[in-house]
Design a protein around this motif. Structure first.
Motif, PDB file in Angstrom:
ATOM      1  N   SER A   1      -5.579  -0.442   1.534  1.00 40.66           N
ATOM      2  CA  SER A   1      -6.298  -0.099   2.772  1.00 40.66           C
ATOM      3  C   SER A   1      -5.417   0.682   3.739  1.00 40.66           C
ATOM      4  O   SER A   1      -5.909   1.535   4.477  1.00 40.66           O
ATOM      5  CB  SER A   1      -6.872  -1.344   3.434  1.00 40.66           C
ATOM      6  OG  SER A   1      -5.842  -2.248   3.757  1.00 40.66           O
ATOM      7  N   ARG A   2      -4.116   0.432   3.749  1.00 38.11           N
ATOM      8  CA  ARG A   2      -3.205   1.179   4.614  1.00 38.11           C
ATOM      9  C   ARG A   2      -3.252   2.673   4.272  1.00 38.11           C
ATOM     10  O   ARG A   2      -3.216   3.534   5.141  1.00 38.11           O
ATOM     11  CB  ARG A   2      -1.774   0.645   4.425  1.00 38.11           C
ATOM     12  CG  ARG A   2      -0.770   1.259   5.376  1.00 38.11           C
ATOM     13  CD  ARG A   2       0.631   0.769   5.079  1.00 38.11           C
ATOM     14  NE  ARG A   2       1.230   1.419   3.935  1.00 38.11           N
ATOM     15  CZ  ARG A   2       1.778   2.636   3.961  1.00 38.11           C
ATOM     16  NH1 ARG A   2       1.796   3.329   5.072  1.00 38.11           N
ATOM     17  NH2 ARG A   2       2.311   3.153   2.880  1.00 38.11           N
TER      18      ARG A   2
ATOM     19  N   SER B   1      -4.348  -4.963   0.955  1.00 35.07           N
ATOM     20  CA  SER B   1      -3.746  -4.409   2.181  1.00 35.07           C
ATOM     21  C   SER B   1      -2.884  -3.187   1.882  1.00 35.07           C
ATOM     22  O   SER B   1      -2.813  -2.253   2.688  1.00 35.07           O
ATOM     23  CB  SER B   1      -2.925  -5.465   2.920  1.00 35.07           C
ATOM     24  OG  SER B   1      -1.821  -5.867   2.142  1.00 35.07           O
TER      25      SER B   1
ATOM     26  N   PHE C   1      -5.779   4.347   2.812  1.00 33.00           N
ATOM     27  CA  PHE C   1      -7.083   4.972   3.055  1.00 33.00           C
ATOM     28  C   PHE C   1      -7.260   5.401   4.512  1.00 33.00           C
ATOM     29  O   PHE C   1      -8.161   6.157   4.830  1.00 33.00           O
ATOM     30  CB  PHE C   1      -8.219   4.038   2.633  1.00 33.00           C
ATOM     31  CG  PHE C   1      -8.393   3.975   1.142  1.00 33.00           C
ATOM     32  CD1 PHE C   1      -8.905   5.059   0.445  1.00 33.00           C
ATOM     33  CD2 PHE C   1      -8.037   2.840   0.435  1.00 33.00           C
ATOM     34  CE1 PHE C   1      -9.062   5.015  -0.933  1.00 33.00           C
ATOM     35  CE2 PHE C   1      -8.189   2.782  -0.941  1.00 33.00           C
ATOM     36  CZ  PHE C   1      -8.700   3.879  -1.621  1.00 33.00           C
ATOM     37  N   ASN C   2      -6.392   4.959   5.406  1.00 39.90           N
ATOM     38  CA  ASN C   2      -6.469   5.336   6.814  1.00 39.90           C
ATOM     39  C   ASN C   2      -5.605   6.580   7.061  1.00 39.90           C
ATOM     40  O   ASN C   2      -4.393   6.498   7.111  1.00 39.90           O
ATOM     41  CB  ASN C   2      -6.002   4.160   7.680  1.00 39.90           C
ATOM     42  CG  ASN C   2      -6.139   4.442   9.149  1.00 39.90           C
ATOM     43  OD1 ASN C   2      -6.930   5.282   9.542  1.00 39.90           O
ATOM     44  ND2 ASN C   2      -5.358   3.764   9.950  1.00 39.90           N
ATOM     45  N   GLU C   3      -6.236   7.740   7.175  1.00 41.94           N
ATOM     46  CA  GLU C   3      -5.581   9.029   7.423  1.00 41.94           C
ATOM     47  C   GLU C   3      -4.476   9.383   6.426  1.00 41.94           C
ATOM     48  O   GLU C   3      -3.316   9.536   6.787  1.00 41.94           O
ATOM     49  CB  GLU C   3      -5.032   9.070   8.846  1.00 41.94           C
ATOM     50  CG  GLU C   3      -6.108   8.994   9.899  1.00 41.94           C
ATOM     51  CD  GLU C   3      -5.555   9.127  11.302  1.00 41.94           C
ATOM     52  OE1 GLU C   3      -4.551   9.837  11.478  1.00 41.94           O
ATOM     53  OE2 GLU C   3      -6.136   8.531  12.209  1.00 41.94           O
ATOM     54  N   PRO C   4      -4.828   9.530   5.161  1.00 43.09           N
ATOM     55  CA  PRO C   4      -3.818   9.865   4.144  1.00 43.09           C
ATOM     56  C   PRO C   4      -3.583  11.363   4.012  1.00 43.09           C
ATOM     57  O   PRO C   4      -4.396  12.170   4.461  1.00 43.09           O
ATOM     58  CB  PRO C   4      -4.468   9.338   2.865  1.00 43.09           C
ATOM     59  CG  PRO C   4      -5.933   9.581   3.095  1.00 43.09           C
ATOM     60  CD  PRO C   4      -6.146   9.310   4.575  1.00 43.09           C
TER      61      PRO C   4
ATOM     62  N   LYS D   1       0.644   8.143   1.541  1.00 45.36           N
ATOM     63  CA  LYS D   1       1.282   7.954   2.846  1.00 45.36           C
ATOM     64  C   LYS D   1       2.727   7.574   2.612  1.00 45.36           C
ATOM     65  O   LYS D   1       3.031   6.870   1.647  1.00 45.36           O
ATOM     66  CB  LYS D   1       0.609   6.808   3.595  1.00 45.36           C
ATOM     67  CG  LYS D   1      -0.473   7.235   4.517  1.00 45.36           C
ATOM     68  CD  LYS D   1      -0.848   6.102   5.412  1.00 45.36           C
ATOM     69  CE  LYS D   1      -1.624   6.647   6.578  1.00 45.36           C
ATOM     70  NZ  LYS D   1      -2.142   5.598   7.421  1.00 45.36           N
TER      71      LYS D   1
END
Length: 141
Positions: A19-20, A16, A22-25, A38
Motif C-alpha cells: 500500500s505504501r 502495508s 500504491f500512493n504516488e509511485p 518508490k
C-alpha cells in the motif's frame, strides 16, 4: 562476490509494504507489465508481484510468469537503486514466450530505476487529440 539469492529480505511481504507503493509511485509500463516503485530506506531493492487471475487464467501460467519475473529481478538486483517495486501483469502475457517476457522486463528494470532517482523529471505528456463531431465525419446525422 555479489550475492544473487532472492531471500525474504528482497520481497515485499505485507499489505502495508504494497500500500505504501500504491500512493504516488514512479511508473514504468509496457504492453505486458506495469511497474510501480518508490525509494526505500534499506540498502537493497525489493520486489512484489501481482499476477491477477482476471488477466492470466491458468495457475501454471501465473506461476511461470512469476518465476520469470523473480529470476529477472534476481539477476538485475545489484543494478537497481534502493527501491521497492510492485510488478503487475496485463492481459495476453500468457501467450508470449519466456524470452519475450524476459526482454520486456530487462527494459523495465532500467526504466524504473531511472525514474526513481532523485531529481528525475518525467517528460511532458503529449496531449490527447479530441475528436469532435465524430457522427458527422462518419456520415451519420
Amino acid at each position: 562476490m555479489e550475492d544473487f539469492r532472492f531471500g525474504r529480505e528482497l520481497r515485499l511481504l505485507t499489505p502495508s509494504h504494497y500500500s505504501r507503493i500504491f500512493n504516488e509511485p514512479a511508473r514504468a509500463a509496457t504492453s505486458l507489465f506495469t511497474l510501480l516503485a518508490k525509494p526505500n530506506s534499506l540498502d537493497h531493492a525489493r520486489l512484489g508481484l501481482t499476477v491477477a487471475k482476471k488477466n492470466v487464467k491458468q495457475a501454471n501460467q501465473r506461476n511461470r510468469i512469476k518465476r520469470i519475473a523473480r529470476e529477472s529481478f534476481r539477476l538485475h538486483q545489484h543494478k537497481l537503486e534502493n527501491i521497492d517495486i510492485v510488478l503487475m501483469v496485463k492481459r495476453g502475457i500468457d501467450e508470449l514466450s519466456n524470452e519475450e517476457i524476459r526482454k520486456d522486463l530487462d527494459k523495465l528494470w532500467r526504466k524504473i530505476n531511472e525514474r526513481c532517482k532523485p531529481g528525475y523529471k518525467p517528460p511532458p505528456r503529449r496531449p490527447h487529440k479530441k475528436h469532435h463531431n465524430t457522427k458527422q465525419k462518419r456520415g451519420q446525422s
